[in-house]
Write an enzyme that holds these catalytic residues in place. Structure first.
Site, PDB file in Angstrom:
ATOM      1  N   HIS B 162      32.729  22.800  78.146  1.00 24.30           N
ATOM      2  CA  HIS B 162      31.641  22.159  77.399  1.00 24.30           C
ATOM      3  C   HIS B 162      30.339  22.812  77.875  1.00 24.30           C
ATOM      4  CE1 HIS B 162      28.815  18.969  76.254  1.00 24.30           C
ATOM      5  NE2 HIS B 162      29.763  18.482  75.490  1.00 24.30           N
ATOM      6  N   ASP B 240      34.689  18.641  85.830  1.00 27.71           N
ATOM      7  CA  ASP B 240      33.995  17.901  84.781  1.00 27.71           C
ATOM      8  C   ASP B 240      35.009  16.910  84.214  1.00 27.71           C
ATOM      9  OD1 ASP B 240      33.137  16.963  82.346  1.00 27.71           O
ATOM     10  OD2 ASP B 240      32.566  18.918  81.540  1.00 27.71           O
ATOM     11  N   GLN B 243      36.122  13.902  80.018  1.00 27.80           N
ATOM     12  CA  GLN B 243      37.206  13.509  79.106  1.00 27.80           C
ATOM     13  C   GLN B 243      38.424  12.970  79.841  1.00 27.80           C
ATOM     14  OE1 GLN B 243      36.916  13.335  75.888  1.00 27.80           O
ATOM     15  NE2 GLN B 243      34.973  14.416  75.684  1.00 27.80           N
ATOM     16  N   LYS B 266      31.644   7.473  77.427  1.00 23.65           N
ATOM     17  CA  LYS B 266      32.929   7.926  76.891  1.00 23.65           C
ATOM     18  C   LYS B 266      34.065   7.065  77.437  1.00 23.65           C
ATOM     19  CE  LYS B 266      31.434  12.742  76.748  1.00 23.65           C
ATOM     20  NZ  LYS B 266      31.224  13.132  75.345  1.00 23.65           N
ATOM     21  N   CYS B 407      30.270  21.545  71.134  1.00 26.95           N
ATOM     22  CA  CYS B 407      29.602  22.017  72.343  1.00 26.95           C
ATOM     23  C   CYS B 407      30.468  22.993  73.127  1.00 26.95           C
ATOM     24  CB  CYS B 407      29.180  20.850  73.248  1.00 26.95           C
ATOM     25  SG  CYS B 407      27.985  19.778  72.492  1.00 26.95           S
TER      26      CYS B 407
HETATM   27  C1  LIG Z   1      34.176  17.877  78.645  1.00 29.95           C
HETATM   28  C2  LIG Z   1      32.781  17.353  78.533  1.00 29.95           C
HETATM   29  N1  LIG Z   1      31.888  17.658  79.474  1.00 29.95           N
HETATM   30  C3  LIG Z   1      30.630  17.197  79.448  1.00 29.95           C
HETATM   31  C4  LIG Z   1      30.201  16.394  78.432  1.00 29.95           C
HETATM   32  C5  LIG Z   1      28.794  15.924  78.439  1.00 29.95           C
HETATM   33  O1  LIG Z   1      28.736  14.564  78.532  1.00 29.95           O
HETATM   34  P1  LIG Z   1      27.336  13.828  78.424  1.00 29.95           P
HETATM   35  O2  LIG Z   1      26.754  14.268  77.125  1.00 29.95           O
HETATM   36  O3  LIG Z   1      27.673  12.389  78.459  1.00 29.95           O
HETATM   37  O4  LIG Z   1      26.532  14.265  79.580  1.00 29.95           O
HETATM   38  C6  LIG Z   1      31.092  16.056  77.420  1.00 29.95           C
HETATM   39  C7  LIG Z   1      30.682  15.207  76.295  1.00 29.95           C
HETATM   40  O5  LIG Z   1      30.291  15.586  75.242  1.00 29.95           O
HETATM   41  C8  LIG Z   1      32.407  16.548  77.473  1.00 29.95           C
HETATM   42  O6  LIG Z   1      33.282  16.250  76.511  1.00 29.95           O
END
Ligand SMILES: Cc1ncc(COP(=O)(O)O)c(C=O)c1O
Lengths: 174, 450
Positions: B162, B240, B243, B266, B407
């Site tokens: 991401h 990270d 998910q 999430k 993303c």
């Molecule tokens: C794998 C992953 N990493 C990071 C993020 C970023 O999360 P947030 O926008 O809550 O900071 C997301 C969410 O879109 C994600 O799916």
């Protein structure tokens, strides 16, 4: 409702876009992309003596953006710059659902896109090519001899649905 | 296993005027399982009754929410917890000498303890509340990265990160002269571990940062193995978990990484709150990320000393209600059990993949096969229908999916597509949602003359 958007003629332009080919010697090239949804086009024009002598584009995107740009190139090809701007105004009026716009015969095939006006989040798709055209004409006016070979890059960052104005929007408290 | 207060029916008056009682929801949404498939380990009627937002119509159809990978919905208990906190206990934390502030502080710190247990952390002071996964990763990249990276050093990410787990590393590499390298992706969208080994053997790897579960295609990565190999060359490993925390049992100590992080929104929690877990010695060794109140010990004009961890990383008034809401969210998830939620996700992902492959000749499904470890995300394209057009058409059938690059632009480039459609299934999604998706896709084909 959806039938009024994904109409045959739109799908036909989506699948067989007109003027979807790069031009050899454009006088102005504008790249317009929407980074949020990934739609992108490069619009190329040859403008001489205030006439759009040739127009072509490359890129990819949803049926609405691709059909709209395809129809737009048809509509402005061979026209004067002023006529192109006039058509742009009429198309924007159609997207704003302004009175009479849907009966505007000058729009020709473009009227098929009138259903998009009912889908605020997709209006910017329909306007992608027109925004490129608008920037191209602006660039041409600044430098009428043309900026050969130089690509002007723009990003369409509008995220709010068309017609939404946060400064006047009111929300009722529960 | 389920404590009673969590499952009080949603209070009707304030939060959701139209909420129905669970038995009504049950009769309306219950569908027999597909023939030959084991039932979900979750009782869907019980789960759905907890989510007031699901009880609504969109464009004249039952709302079918299939975008939980972007943001999940909130159970009534989380909404209620936040409202009750503001109605009864709010004051600033860590400074009041009065009853309310003591209560607020206790609730805030209790939430930290809940999140620590949720992650399998040994101690609550290894958990820092942040705004989100994004902020957590920026915290580590800036605090640790600026102090520890220099020219010649390497940060390893992957091609399927991401942007939140990519751009912060690019930024710190630019500042420090370190280099960024990316683990490649196999043709079925798993991490190429041989390539990972090759990158490690090129030397100077100081930190490895990967996701745990891909938000774009659903792959569950072998994080234990990645941790082992990263540590084998003396590198730190940041996971990270945006998910994974919502749908997998997480035990950060068993996984063996150095940092893990997730976002509340999430995982049935509020927006604007996230958690960062890091080994205590690592947290202690990192300089602060932001300066301000709450993170100091003693302040003079020239210099200050910092509060002990985790407060050193929580400058300013924190998102108190968000943290307390997140505490309620992890309690909620644990009341079902993350093993159970994961089993539900695995089952529904398999059903979705099989059903879509059976039903649509012109569908392209991304991500690993159902036998391979994967979560509740299913990415696809259908014939020549652009994903945004699919999303519009499905929306008119009440089905919310996401279309775009999710993303993950480098991954999209690797897949050779500009965009995909993504349906993500969570604990409140079941076969009836899959059928609504199938119906919407048929409608899309019909509109596109396919
Ligand atoms: C794998 C992953 N990493 C990071 C993020 C970023 O999360 P947030 O926008 O809550 O900071 C997301 C969410 O879109 C994600 O799916």
């Amino acid at each position: 409702m959806l039938e009024s958007i994904f109409r045959e003629i739109i799908l036909e332009h989506y699948r067989k876009p007109r003027n979807k080919n790069p031009l050899e010697n454009p006088t102005v090239t504008v790249s317009m992309r929407n980074p949020m949804c990934g739609d992108e086009i490069d619009l190329m024009l040859v403008i001489e003596d205030e006439q759009i002598r040739a127009i072509g584009f490359t890129g990819q995107g949803c049926s609405i953006s691709q059909a709209s740009v395809s129809m737009m190139t048809q509509g402005v090809s061979g026209r004067s710059v002023d006529e192109a701007l006039d058509l742009e105004k009429r198309f924007v009026a159609l997207m704003r659902d302004e009175e009479g716009a849907s009966e505007d015969r000058k729009l020709g095939d473009l009227r098929a896109l009138q259903g998009v006006a009912k889908l605020p989040v997709r209006i910017k798709c329909a306007l992608l090519g027109w925004n490129a055209l608008d920037e191209a004409i602006k660039a041409h006016r600044k430098s009428p001899t043309g900026a050969m070979g130089e690509k002007l890059e723009f990003e369409d960052l509008t995220e709010l649905p068309a017609g939404f104005d946060p400064t006047t929007h009111r929300e009722d408290l529960p | 296993m389920r404590s009673g207060w969590l499952f009080r029916p949603p209070t009707r008056s304030i939060y959701h005027p139209n909420s129905v009682n669970p038995s009504e929801t049950a009769s309306r949404t219950h569908q027999p399982a597909l023939a030959g498939q084991p039932e979900s380990p979750l009782n869907m009627a019980v789960v759905r009754a907890e989510f007031p937002i699901l009880d609504q119509q969109v464009h004249g159809h039952r709302l079918v929410y299939l975008d939980s990978a972007a943001s999940s919905q909130r159970p009534a208990v989380v909404i209620r917890t936040i409202a009750e906190y503001y109605a009864k206990d709010h004051a600033n934390v860590h400074r009041g000498a009065y009853e309310l502030s003591v209560r607020a502080t206790r609730r805030y710190e209790a939430a930290r303890g809940k999140v620590a247990r949720f992650l399998g952390a040994g101690r609550a002071d290894e958990v820092v509340f942040t705004r989100s996964t994004t902020e957590s990763i920026n915290l580590v990249s800036m605090a640790w990265g600026r102090a520890n990276l220099g020219p010649g050093d390497v940060v390893v990410v992957s091609e399927m990160e991401h942007h939140s787990n990519l751009v912060p590393w690019q930024m710190v590499c630019e500042m420090t002269g370190a280099e960024i390298k990316a683990i490649g992706v196999t043709d079925d969208q798993c991490l190429d571990l041989d390539h990972f080994d090759a990158l490690l053997s090129e030397g100077n790897v100081r930190l490895v940062a990967t996701g745990h579960v891909s938000n774009a295609v659903g792959t569950i990565h072998p994080v234990e193995e990645i941790a082992r190999r990263a540590h084998g060359v003396g590198a730190l490993y940041l996971i990270d978990g945006a998910q994974s925390a919502p749908q997998l049992p997480i035990d950060v100590r068993a996984i063996g990484g150095d940092v893990d992080t997730f976002s509340g929104h999430k995982a049935c929690g509020p927006t604007g709150i996230g958690a960062l877990w890091a080994r205590r010695d690592l947290l202690e060794s990192m300089p602060p990320y932001q300066g301000g109140g709450e993170m100091i010990e003693e302040v003079r004009i020239e210099r200050s000393t910092y509060a002990p961890v985790p407060h050193k990383f929580e400058a300013g008034t924190p998102n108190i209600a968000g943290a307390i809401g997140l505490g309620a969210a992890v309690d909620f998830l644990q009341s079902f059990g993350l093993e159970t939620i994961h089993a539900h996700e695995k089952r529904i992902a398999r059903l979705v993949l099989e059903r879509l492959a059976d039903e649509f000749k012109a569908i392209t499904l991304y991500g690993p096969a159902p036998e391979v470890a994967r979560g509740g995300v299913v990415a696809f394209t259908l014939a020549d229908i652009h994903p945004h057009d699919l999303a519009t058409i499905l929306d008119h059938e009440g089905v919310a999916i996401r279309a775009g690059h999710h993303c993950c632009q480098p991954l999209m480039r690797r897949l050779g597509v500009a965009a995909t459609a993504r349906a993500s299934f969570y604990l409140y999604n079941a076969e009836d949602d899959l059928e609504a998706l199938v119906g919407g896709l048929h409608r899309a084909q019909e509109l596109f003359g396919i």
